[in-house]
Design an enzyme around this catalytic site. Sequence first.
Site, PDB file in Angstrom:
ATOM      1  N   ARG A  46       0.854  -1.198   0.000  1.00 51.19           N
ATOM      2  CA  ARG A  46       0.000   0.000   0.000  1.00 51.19           C
ATOM      3  C   ARG A  46       0.885   1.241   0.000  1.00 51.19           C
ATOM      4  NH1 ARG A  46      -1.578   1.786   4.604  1.00 51.19           N
ATOM      5  NH2 ARG A  46      -2.345  -0.186   5.426  1.00 51.19           N
ATOM      6  N   TYR A  98     -15.265  17.215 -15.752  1.00 51.96           N
ATOM      7  CA  TYR A  98     -15.639  15.813 -15.770  1.00 51.96           C
ATOM      8  C   TYR A  98     -16.744  15.572 -14.722  1.00 51.96           C
ATOM      9  CZ  TYR A  98     -15.199  10.788 -15.291  1.00 51.96           C
ATOM     10  OH  TYR A  98     -15.461   9.456 -15.239  1.00 51.96           O
ATOM     11  N   ASP A 170      -6.252  19.018 -14.761  1.00 54.22           N
ATOM     12  CA  ASP A 170      -6.612  17.676 -15.205  1.00 54.22           C
ATOM     13  C   ASP A 170      -6.189  17.584 -16.677  1.00 54.22           C
ATOM     14  OD1 ASP A 170      -7.872  15.407 -16.239  1.00 54.22           O
ATOM     15  OD2 ASP A 170      -9.648  15.619 -14.978  1.00 54.22           O
ATOM     16  N   LYS A 195      -7.298   6.461 -19.514  1.00 52.06           N
ATOM     17  CA  LYS A 195      -7.572   6.960 -20.861  1.00 52.06           C
ATOM     18  C   LYS A 195      -6.308   6.817 -21.735  1.00 52.06           C
ATOM     19  CE  LYS A 195     -11.405   7.827 -18.744  1.00 52.06           C
ATOM     20  NZ  LYS A 195     -11.712   9.084 -18.107  1.00 52.06           N
TER      21      LYS A 195
HETATM   22  C1  LIG Z   1     -12.204   9.575 -16.867  1.00 55.62           C
HETATM   23  C2  LIG Z   1     -11.827  10.920 -16.369  1.00 55.62           C
HETATM   24  C3  LIG Z   1     -11.605  11.142 -14.995  1.00 55.62           C
HETATM   25  C4  LIG Z   1     -11.823  10.070 -13.956  1.00 55.62           C
HETATM   26  O1  LIG Z   1     -10.940   9.026 -14.047  1.00 55.62           O
HETATM   27  P1  LIG Z   1     -11.259   7.503 -13.635  1.00 55.62           P
HETATM   28  O2  LIG Z   1     -10.030   6.799 -14.017  1.00 55.62           O
HETATM   29  O3  LIG Z   1     -12.476   7.086 -14.400  1.00 55.62           O
HETATM   30  O4  LIG Z   1     -11.522   7.514 -12.163  1.00 55.62           O
HETATM   31  C5  LIG Z   1     -11.208  12.406 -14.611  1.00 55.62           C
HETATM   32  N1  LIG Z   1     -11.051  13.410 -15.503  1.00 55.62           N
HETATM   33  C6  LIG Z   1     -11.267  13.228 -16.817  1.00 55.62           C
HETATM   34  C7  LIG Z   1     -11.079  14.369 -17.750  1.00 55.62           C
HETATM   35  C8  LIG Z   1     -11.655  11.984 -17.293  1.00 55.62           C
HETATM   36  O5  LIG Z   1     -11.897  11.814 -18.600  1.00 55.62           O
END
Ligand SMILES: *Cc1c(COP(=O)(O)O)cnc(C)c1O
Length: 379
Positions: A46, A98, A170, A195
Amino acid sequence: MKFETKAIWVGQEADEATGATIVPIYQTSTFSQEEVNKHKGYEYSRVANPTRTALDKCLASLEEGQYGLSFASGLAAEHAIFTILRPGDHVIVPEDMYGGTYRIIKEFLEPFNIKFSFTDFTDLNSISSAFTSSTKMVWIETPTNPTLKIFDIEEISKLSHSKNALVVVDNTFASPFFQKPLLCGADIVVHSTTKYINGHSDIIGGAVVLNNEVLYKKILLAQKSIGAVPSPFDSWLTLRGLKTLAVRMQQHEKNAFMVARFLEKNPNVEKVFFPGFESHPGHDIAKKQMSGFGGVVSFRIKGGLKEANDFFRKLKIFQLADSLGGVESLANYSALMTHDYFPEQLRKKIGVTDNLIRLSVGIEHIDDLLADLQNALNK
Ligand SMILES: *Cc1c(COP(=O)(O)O)cnc(C)c1O
């Protein structure tokens, strides 16, 4: 070292113990110690695991940051950043963000007396007038999901730093290949590695990259205390995906440009959103802060949910699914999928209308993708 080389080698030197060329999957929860507190840098997974350390190092290097931290999901990474805040603190966020970030704010931050102002981030004056004496953080997401608005990281960072607020970006949609927020003045970068970074739609993951050691230690403490860490196997898959990020992003962008141009000419399409178009309101800022425009294209189909569903049913290659950034092409109906948590009024205000479709353009052959779209758009 250049980006392409770093993606393949940083944190991934041959294994000292065995010579394994590829970082092994250290599938272990614990590590044997010689004496109390005499160990090789690892005690319990962890806290830290060697496969994850390799990923942390590689991600930090690709974002031009000093410290990287991998998480079990993008939202876990975001939550860890928000733990820096204390009751009474104020944060400025874009109205466009998001859906999951919005849900954390509404369900788990506002109830604990952390205050948020939702602001139009295309207008610096509106950000400027949102600052209060308690503002500690400004949260940017650019390009936005799903309407691909572009916010100026450099200008927003200058403004925020003049008011002693931290800037978080982000960077999921651009990936570090096309955009490096730390070099534009931001303090913290966050990713959903689910992603583009992993890129193969087979894991859920997140990451934080930053330069400030004090903040790093705070987020590290949150990670180890709360424990939203990725498994060794997921860390390994992400490292494996990361190796090809540069070639994938170039192909995603090429295909996205062609899909965007194709959609613009289709009579059943009302409007196309793609920051690569000169007509896009954020195009100049995108050119300044990005080295490419990404692989997502959104559009409004003529009609509404019925016409969208007809389109989704006829698609053969594009899959109707959540998520984006994988090698395979996906289509998404944002209003009832990624943005279903948003109140209808706000959702419509930010342009997520009932005829908006988001495409994550994959790296299949462009002729097959265009034929699929052409067929699905035919009435
Ligand atoms: C998918 C996404 C998230 C969240 O990520 P997860 O891996 O699904 O928890 C945050 N910000 C953006 C822009 C995203 O596309």
